[in-house]
Enzyme design. Sequence first.
Site, mmCIF file in Angstrom:
data_model
loop_
_atom_site.group_PDB
_atom_site.id
_atom_site.type_symbol
_atom_site.label_atom_id
_atom_site.label_comp_id
_atom_site.label_asym_id
_atom_site.label_seq_id
_atom_site.Cartn_x
_atom_site.Cartn_y
_atom_site.Cartn_z
ATOM 1 N N ARG A 1 -0.822 -8.905 13.498
ATOM 2 C CA ARG A 1 -1.335 -7.982 12.460
ATOM 3 C C ARG A 1 -2.135 -8.742 11.408
ATOM 4 O O ARG A 1 -3.195 -8.295 10.962
ATOM 5 C CB ARG A 1 -0.157 -7.246 11.797
ATOM 6 C CG ARG A 1 0.435 -6.177 12.686
ATOM 7 C CD ARG A 1 1.851 -5.808 12.288
ATOM 8 N NE ARG A 1 1.937 -5.115 11.020
ATOM 9 C CZ ARG A 1 3.082 -4.932 10.352
ATOM 10 N NH1 ARG A 1 4.217 -5.407 10.834
ATOM 11 N NH2 ARG A 1 3.073 -4.279 9.220
ATOM 12 N N ARG B 1 11.205 -1.394 10.971
ATOM 13 C CA ARG B 1 10.127 -0.994 11.877
ATOM 14 C C ARG B 1 10.014 -1.951 13.063
ATOM 15 O O ARG B 1 10.187 -3.159 12.907
ATOM 16 C CB ARG B 1 8.788 -0.984 11.110
ATOM 17 C CG ARG B 1 8.442 0.371 10.543
ATOM 18 C CD ARG B 1 7.301 0.346 9.581
ATOM 19 N NE ARG B 1 6.104 -0.364 10.010
ATOM 20 C CZ ARG B 1 4.986 -0.412 9.294
ATOM 21 N NH1 ARG B 1 4.909 0.219 8.143
ATOM 22 N NH2 ARG B 1 3.941 -1.081 9.733
ATOM 23 N N LYS C 1 0.834 -1.217 0.000
ATOM 24 C CA LYS C 1 0.000 0.000 0.000
ATOM 25 C C LYS C 1 0.865 1.263 0.000
ATOM 26 O O LYS C 1 0.641 2.180 -0.788
ATOM 27 C CB LYS C 1 -0.941 0.004 1.221
ATOM 28 C CG LYS C 1 -1.840 -1.208 1.301
ATOM 29 C CD LYS C 1 -2.777 -1.160 2.505
ATOM 30 C CE LYS C 1 -2.064 -1.238 3.844
ATOM 31 N NZ LYS C 1 -1.374 -2.527 4.109
ATOM 32 N N ARG D 1 -10.135 0.186 8.865
ATOM 33 C CA ARG D 1 -9.628 -1.163 9.130
ATOM 34 C C ARG D 1 -10.629 -2.001 9.895
ATOM 35 O O ARG D 1 -10.354 -3.164 10.178
ATOM 36 C CB ARG D 1 -8.371 -1.035 10.004
ATOM 37 C CG ARG D 1 -7.076 -1.258 9.271
ATOM 38 C CD ARG D 1 -5.979 -0.994 10.282
ATOM 39 N NE ARG D 1 -4.769 -1.656 9.938
ATOM 40 C CZ ARG D 1 -3.749 -1.058 9.319
ATOM 41 N NH1 ARG D 1 -3.823 0.193 8.974
ATOM 42 N NH2 ARG D 1 -2.651 -1.733 9.068
ATOM 43 N N ARG E 1 11.728 -5.771 4.785
ATOM 44 C CA ARG E 1 11.476 -4.335 4.546
ATOM 45 C C ARG E 1 12.406 -3.447 5.376
ATOM 46 O O ARG E 1 12.661 -3.713 6.549
ATOM 47 C CB ARG E 1 10.024 -3.991 4.909
ATOM 48 C CG ARG E 1 9.790 -2.478 4.851
ATOM 49 C CD ARG E 1 8.361 -2.093 4.915
ATOM 50 N NE ARG E 1 7.674 -2.619 6.070
ATOM 51 C CZ ARG E 1 6.355 -2.541 6.220
ATOM 52 N NH1 ARG E 1 5.610 -1.980 5.294
ATOM 53 N NH2 ARG E 1 5.789 -3.032 7.292
HETATM 54 P P1 AP5 Z 1 4.834 -1.599 1.786
HETATM 55 O O1 AP5 Z 1 4.479 -0.722 0.629
HETATM 56 O O2 AP5 Z 1 5.608 -0.987 2.907
HETATM 57 O O3 AP5 Z 1 3.535 -2.375 2.333
HETATM 58 P P2 AP5 Z 1 2.266 -1.850 3.129
HETATM 59 O O4 AP5 Z 1 1.076 -2.534 2.567
HETATM 60 O O5 AP5 Z 1 2.254 -0.347 3.167
HETATM 61 O O6 AP5 Z 1 2.611 -2.482 4.539
HETATM 62 P P3 AP5 Z 1 2.445 -1.940 6.027
HETATM 63 O O7 AP5 Z 1 3.137 -2.945 6.900
HETATM 64 O O8 AP5 Z 1 2.913 -0.514 6.137
HETATM 65 O O9 AP5 Z 1 0.941 -2.033 6.211
HETATM 66 P P4 AP5 Z 1 0.216 -2.108 7.543
HETATM 67 O O10 AP5 Z 1 -1.187 -1.980 7.083
HETATM 68 O O11 AP5 Z 1 0.557 -3.294 8.366
HETATM 69 O O12 AP5 Z 1 0.862 -0.901 8.360
HETATM 70 P P5 AP5 Z 1 0.377 0.571 8.715
HETATM 71 O O13 AP5 Z 1 1.555 1.443 8.654
HETATM 72 O O14 AP5 Z 1 -0.840 0.954 7.938
HETATM 73 O O15 AP5 Z 1 5.644 -2.843 1.170
HETATM 74 C C1 AP5 Z 1 6.113 -3.890 1.997
HETATM 75 C C2 AP5 Z 1 7.424 -4.457 1.414
HETATM 76 O O16 AP5 Z 1 7.161 -5.065 0.145
HETATM 77 C C3 AP5 Z 1 8.492 -3.387 1.153
HETATM 78 O O17 AP5 Z 1 9.723 -3.940 1.479
HETATM 79 C C4 AP5 Z 1 8.391 -3.100 -0.352
HETATM 80 O O18 AP5 Z 1 9.635 -2.730 -0.856
HETATM 81 C C5 AP5 Z 1 7.904 -4.442 -0.909
HETATM 82 N N1 AP5 Z 1 6.957 -4.287 -2.025
HETATM 83 C C6 AP5 Z 1 5.935 -3.402 -2.102
HETATM 84 N N2 AP5 Z 1 5.238 -3.561 -3.246
HETATM 85 C C7 AP5 Z 1 5.837 -4.608 -3.909
HETATM 86 C C8 AP5 Z 1 5.569 -5.283 -5.141
HETATM 87 N N3 AP5 Z 1 4.551 -4.922 -5.939
HETATM 88 N N4 AP5 Z 1 6.361 -6.323 -5.488
HETATM 89 C C9 AP5 Z 1 7.376 -6.716 -4.681
HETATM 90 N N5 AP5 Z 1 7.685 -6.114 -3.499
HETATM 91 C C10 AP5 Z 1 6.929 -5.080 -3.108
HETATM 92 O O19 AP5 Z 1 -0.108 0.385 10.216
HETATM 93 C C11 AP5 Z 1 0.809 0.075 11.248
HETATM 94 C C12 AP5 Z 1 0.068 -0.079 12.563
HETATM 95 O O20 AP5 Z 1 -0.606 1.170 12.907
HETATM 96 C C13 AP5 Z 1 -1.065 -1.120 12.585
HETATM 97 O O21 AP5 Z 1 -0.590 -2.420 12.835
HETATM 98 C C14 AP5 Z 1 -1.936 -0.584 13.727
HETATM 99 O O22 AP5 Z 1 -1.395 -0.899 14.970
HETATM 100 C C15 AP5 Z 1 -1.851 0.939 13.537
HETATM 101 N N6 AP5 Z 1 -2.926 1.433 12.658
HETATM 102 C C16 AP5 Z 1 -2.782 1.994 11.429
HETATM 103 N N7 AP5 Z 1 -3.981 2.300 10.905
HETATM 104 C C17 AP5 Z 1 -4.920 1.925 11.815
HETATM 105 C C18 AP5 Z 1 -6.341 1.939 11.826
HETATM 106 N N8 AP5 Z 1 -7.050 2.412 10.777
HETATM 107 N N9 AP5 Z 1 -6.983 1.464 12.930
HETATM 108 C C19 AP5 Z 1 -6.282 0.987 13.981
HETATM 109 N N10 AP5 Z 1 -4.930 0.912 14.030
HETATM 110 C C20 AP5 Z 1 -4.258 1.378 12.949
#
Ligand code: AP5
Length: 216
Positions: A173, A162, A15, A90, A129
Amino acid sequence: MKKNIILMGPPGAGKGTLAKQLLNAFPFVHISTGDMFREAIKAGTELGKLAQSYIDKGDLVPDEVTIGLVKERLSQDDCANGFMLDGFPRTIPQAEALEKICQEIQRPIDAVVNLDCDDKELIRRISGRRVCKNCGTPYHIITMKPKVEGICDKCGGPLFQRADDNEEALKVRLDHYVHSTKPLLDFYQEKGLLENFNSLKGSELLFDEVRLYLGK
Ligand code: AP5
């Protein structure tokens, strides 16, 4: 052109990577609740302290906190050109609250882009990552390497892993994703807003597909 977008998908689906690519092609603002929480943690605010106690374990931050944060952000003037929500909603209560907020501010959701990815690949991506400490650009130690090891190509910032990118937190997660977030796919399917994309494709191919779908 689709203007107000939700970006969905399990942790590690890509994402954040896709959002950063789309920002170069579209005028909308990127609203990542994960990034907002990480900034609050870095700044040492009360919100940051609260969020950290959940995030480090892989748990979701409580709905009322997250909804309040998004409501305030979406009401800001720069969202008038469109917004891309990444990591929100979410849970069903978050999705219901978002509907109300969008009605109030008269900025309806135009599309929900969902990135599909299998668990084996998610684990591979998350465990490799590395993220830039300054600008948040994500890299991968094998498949998306920076030009100079440990240094961000874009801003020269240091790369780090991270705190929630460990095996234990990732299990939690993924479990939250399956039980709380995945049901939202039906919620948006019924509204005719959902479009699925296979994120196992290379990131450039995926970007092109989504860019065309959003209207550019
Ligand atoms: P990346 O683009 O970083 O993936 P991502 O989907 O953004 O992963 P996240 O781990 O950031 O998502 P998340 O939803 O767990 O975390 P968030 O920050 O929202 O890519 C991942 C890896 O793959 C990278 O190494 C990249 O290089 C590689 N890659 C990407 N695309 C690729 C492709 N097409 N092909 C090959 N490789 C690829 O949330 C973190 C925490 O915050 C949550 O756990 C929760 O505690 C809290 N939080 C956030 N939002 C909420 C909410 N709405 N409600 C409650 N708690 C929340």
